[in-house]
Scaffold this motif. Structure first.
Motif, PDB file in Angstrom:
ATOM      1  N   ARG A  61       5.209  -1.497  41.251  1.00  0.00           N
ATOM      2  CA  ARG A  61       5.866  -0.195  41.215  1.00  0.00           C
ATOM      3  C   ARG A  61       4.851   0.841  40.764  1.00  0.00           C
ATOM      4  O   ARG A  61       3.871   0.498  40.114  1.00  0.00           O
ATOM      5  CB  ARG A  61       6.997  -0.211  40.182  1.00  0.00           C
TER       6      ARG A  61
ATOM      7  N   ASP B  83       6.339   5.301  37.048  1.00  0.00           N
ATOM      8  CA  ASP B  83       7.742   4.877  36.913  1.00  0.00           C
ATOM      9  C   ASP B  83       7.889   3.877  35.780  1.00  0.00           C
ATOM     10  O   ASP B  83       8.831   3.926  34.994  1.00  0.00           O
ATOM     11  CB  ASP B  83       8.245   4.226  38.211  1.00  0.00           C
TER      12      ASP B  83
ATOM     13  N   ARG C 140       7.603   5.658  32.492  1.00  0.00           N
ATOM     14  CA  ARG C 140       8.821   6.417  32.231  1.00  0.00           C
ATOM     15  C   ARG C 140       9.923   5.494  31.727  1.00  0.00           C
ATOM     16  O   ARG C 140      10.760   5.865  30.928  1.00  0.00           O
ATOM     17  CB  ARG C 140       9.263   7.113  33.528  1.00  0.00           C
ATOM     18  N   GLU C 141       9.921   4.263  32.221  1.00  0.00           N
ATOM     19  CA  GLU C 141      10.966   3.326  31.831  1.00  0.00           C
ATOM     20  C   GLU C 141      10.736   2.762  30.425  1.00  0.00           C
ATOM     21  O   GLU C 141      11.671   2.600  29.657  1.00  0.00           O
ATOM     22  CB  GLU C 141      11.015   2.186  32.852  1.00  0.00           C
TER      23      GLU C 141
END
Lengths: 335, 525
Positions: free
Chosen positions: A85, A89, A92-93
């Motif tokens: 990914r 992302d 951010r997670e």
């Protein structure tokens, strides 16, 4: 002042370029193949080659670096080799969970460390000071992993006073994610039950992670306080008949805060980047675990991403600390 | 006053649950399964090839055929009610009759076209599990055809084993995906891959409600499921990396099943009235590979001497505390063709005699590459290596242990540069060919190749056994092959590990499939 700020921001940019280059090349020196780690032992040669091409790993390292930096300049952190990914992302997670945990630990260090340091300094060489010294020694030397399991085993499992691992009870479903920070999201959603539960879940990991910093902050506050408590202006304050609290908090503490503040700032940076073991024990889905798993998988885009985030946080915290100096000590100027 | 008020509020918030009798255990219709799921990368059955991804995919998707429970030798009908292998001269034709009345969790009916779409999709995406269909079964896009609405015909090349193909179809790579749903969420030409990473579109007993990476996957009962309704309507697979934490959670009732207990933790928990310990079989083999081009390992007597030097029972009994089975052949227990022969035991006199025969009466020194971290069965790789080292010393062989991160070790091993390597192997699909070919066929460029073991007789036997459709003839061929490799191969097979689960007392019907997953539809609590 604004000129100073601009200079600081520019130098931050340089630091980040240096950090990314260093991390990138260190990750490439390791004599193992990230593709093998990602695809596993049973991968066929054509899959390995396809994977290598897809991630640009078939290019010379220098070309890879230039391509990487080109993308980075456009704010693209690349794609993680392991999770497949975008690294942005992933960050951010996982970052919000670590920010929440790190902040909780930092609050623990502040709430326990500063008062303990002040009181120890006032009652220097008395019983409380000795107890604090022993506690600080234990706090600084106790392995985080062990402390975490100790707290889980007793406070959660035996006494049932506080909830167990994870950010939230299994029975509760998390609020819609806006910031990723559960406490903030719960407040935004107006969900008191989730907020309370998430707060309780923070206590044990926060204590576990914060204890080391608490010890450091307490010792630092104590020695800084000792230095100022016997200065002339403090004696004058006492002589003027000011109430004790005013002398200690206004006259002494404010001047003792400069070195303490530095330590507190560094502690915050450390807490955010050093949460791996706490996150493991408490099943906390944070950046620390992401960083270690990525490092073990030789996933260099992820590793560089995490390093950059850590560098940004450190730099920001340092900047904030430097700016706070001005507020605390009018003699400090950055013009 | 304000700061003081804040402190009071904070303290109240912190201490409010004290004395309220703790926290609610999970609801009766919710099963909480705690495990390390950090390997979960995608839940798309065409992509997932990691343990935890497969665990989820096996519960939300159905395959045409299946192995149920611990039995990996009897194929059971699933989405196909019957199947037939036909020799069509230049190819095998395998036809499947589909179960009538099956619907996807999306509400659409299962069709033969969906099956063809799903297998073609795996081949087109070419992700980790694709080699099972492409290389092992020799399939290309278009080889799977829908005949009418309820019949699927697969054309296999004559070089592929139809038995192995059926075994492969029991695995998530053979899962059937709703084509309409996948294509509705297509981005570019990915046939829905990005979307199916964290959504589901299957016919299985559950559907995926949500997946939060490094946190949890939540499954809820599929209202359209064709079979009996699952007994628990929600399954939460919670990420808990630390096994001690898993232990606390099951002991306190916050979790129903813990998946990664160490042997010590399992023993500790055996005394807890509310908990029961259950063992699960695994198909892994822990073995030492010997590079037959590296002298003196090139001498058959030397390899045999090493096999006669090791205290296999001691490893299983003392190191692994019985959490493993002594196996010495290359097909593990649980697979068709397992050969239970265990001729080797520690016999330094015999080993020394073999070494003298090889002209190495004075012993020799050899290097053993050992991975870091824990080995299957719950002990450290380095502990097993140390035991092997002391065993070999009794026969006069000096073992130099070199601990290396697994990624780096595999690099060396794959480049044929190891002398001796301590490592594990698990088959990619539940068929003996998943072990026989890699362990014996040099041309397959797998384990035999890494150890430079080129035995045309063994390779031919493996091929013959793979293609044999008659069960008893196939069994005889595997017996012949495993007996041969036992003495002539470059392997010291040490053990086949088991795994342990801690279950709350009330949990019933949990069965661990040796291919490393469980079907939650049979579980109740």
């Amino acid at each position: 002042m604004s000129q100073y700020l601009l200079g600081r921001i520019a130098s931050t940019g340089l630091v980040l370029v240096g950090v990314s280059a260093l991390t990138f090349f260190i990750a490439h020196v390791v004599p193992a193949d990230p593709v093998l780690v990602a695809l596993g032992e049973h991968a066929r040669e054509d899959q390995i080659q396809a994977y290598r091409r897809a991630y640009g790993l078939d290019r010379p390292v220098l070309v890879q670096y230039l391509l990487y930096m080109g993308r980075l300049a456009q704010g693209d952190l690349g794609v993680s080799i392991r999770t497949r990914r975008p690294v942005a992302d992933d960050l951010r997670e996982f970052l919000p969970a670590t920010i929440e945990l790190g902040t909780a630990a930092w609050v623990v260090a502040l709430l326990l460390g500063v008062p303990a340091g002040i009181v120890s300094a006032i009652y220097k060489d008395r019983l409380f000071d000795h107890l604090c010294r022993i506690a600080a020694l234990m706090g600084a030397s106790m392995p985080v992993f062990w402390l975490g399991l100790l707290l889980l085993g007793n406070v959660y499992y035996r006494l049932r006073w506080l909830p167990g691992p994870g950010r939230l009870d299994i029975a509760l479903s998390p609020p819609p994610s806006r910031t990723g920070l559960l406490l903030v999201d719960a407040l935004l959603a107006g969900d008191g039950a989730v907020f309370g539960n998430a707060l309780l879940h923070l206590v044990l990991p926060g204590l576990t992670l914060g204890l080391f910093s608490t010890a450091v902050v307490a010792r630092m506050t104590r020695s800084a306080m000792l230095e100022v408590l016997y200065q002339d202006y403090v004696r004058t304050a006492w002589a003027k008949g000011l109430p004790g609290r005013r002398v200690v908090l206004r006259h002494a503490l404010r001047n003792a805060m400069i070195p303490t503040l530095t330590i507190i700032g560094i502690a915050f940076g450390n807490l955010l980047s050093g949460a791996v073991l706490t996150e493991t024990v408490f099943a906390w889905p944070g950046l620390g675990r992401y960083a270690t798993t990525s490092a073990v998988s030789l996933d260099f885009p992820a590793v560089v991403g995490v390093t950059l985030v850590a560098a940004v946080i450190y730099t920001l915290v340092n900047l904030v600390v430097d700016l706070l100096y001005v507020r605390l000590d009018p003699r400090v100027r950055y013009d | 006053m304000r700061p003081r008020l804040a402190v009071v509020v904070l303290l109240a918030a912190l201490f409010w649950p004290f004395g309220t009798g703790g926290f609610a255990a999970p609801a009766r219709d919710t099963l909480v399964y705690v495990s390390d799921i950090s390997d979960m990368i995608s839940l798309d059955p065409a992509v997932a090839y990691e343990f935890s991804g497969i665990l989820v995919a096996q519960n939300v998707y159905d395959t045409l055929v299946a192995f149920e429970g611990e039995d990996l030798s009897t194929l059971k009908p699933r989405l196909a009610t019957s199947w037939r292998i036909r020799d069509a001269g230049s190819a095998w034709k395998v036809t499947f009759k589909l179960r009538p009345g099956v619907r996807f969790s999306t509400g659409r009916p299962l069709t033969a076209r969906a099956v063809a779409f799903s297998l073609d999709r795996v081949i087109a995406l070419n992700k980790s599990p694709a080699f099972l269909l492409k290389d092992v079964a020799g399939l290309k896009e278009g080889d799977t055809k829908a005949i009418g609405n309820d019949t699927v015909e697969v054309t296999l090349p004559k070089t592929a084993s139809p038995q192995a193909f059926l075994s492969i179809l029991t695995f998530t790579v053979g899962a059937v995906v709703d084509p309409e749903e996948a294509l509705a969420h297509q981005s570019g030409t990915d046939r829905g891959e990005a979307w199916l990473r964290n959504h589901s579109a299957g016919t299985g007993p559950y559907r995926l409600e949500r997946w939060d990476a490094e946190a949890r996957a939540v499954l809820v009962a599929n209202p359209n499921y064709w079979g009996p309704r699952p007994k628990v309507s929600r399954v939460i697979i919670q990420h808990v990396p630390e096994t001690s934490t898993q232990k606390f959670m099951v002991a306190s009732g916050d979790a129903d099943i813990a998946a990664n207990l160490t042997p010590e933790q399992a023993r500790e928990m055996a005394g807890d009235q509310n908990v029961k310990i259950q063992r699960g079989k695994l198909l892994q083999l822990v073995y030492i590979g010997m590079n037959v081009k590296h002298p003196p390992l090139d001498k058959a007597q030397v390899r045999e001497a090493i096999r006669w030097s090791i205290d296999y029972d001691g490893i299983v009994r003392n190191l692994l505390r019985g959490e493993a089975r002594k196996v010495q052949t290359i097909i593990p227990e649980g697979l068709f063709g397992f050969n239970p022969a265990t001729p080797f035991q520690q016999n330094p006199a015999r080993a020394k005699a073999l070494l003298r025969e090889a002209g190495l009466g004075g012993g020799f020194t050899v290097e053993l590459l050992v991975p870091t971290g824990p080995a299957p069965g719950g002990v450290k790789w380095s502990d097993i290596a140390a035991k092997v080292q002391s065993d070999l010393a009794k026969s006069g062989i000096t073992l130099q242990i070199k601990e290396t991160a697994q990624a780096q070790l595999l690099n060396i091993y794959r480049a044929q540069k190891g002398q001796m390597v301590l490592i594990l192997w698990g088959p990619d699909f539940p068929d003996p060919d998943g072990n026989a070919t890699p362990f014996t066929d040099f041309a397959a460029k797998s384990i035999a190749w890494r150890n430079q073991y080129d035995d045309p007789v063994a390779a031919r036997l493996a091929k013959q056994a793979a293609l044999e459709t008659n069960r008893s003839r196939r069994l005889a061929l595997y017996k012949q092959l495993t007996d041969r490799v036992l003495h002539e191969g470059p392997y010291v097979v040490l053990y086949q590990p088991t795994t342990r689960f801690a279950l709350r007392k009330g949990v019933q019907g949990f069965v661990w499939n040796p291919m490393a997953f469980a079907e939650f539809r049979t579980v109740s609590k």
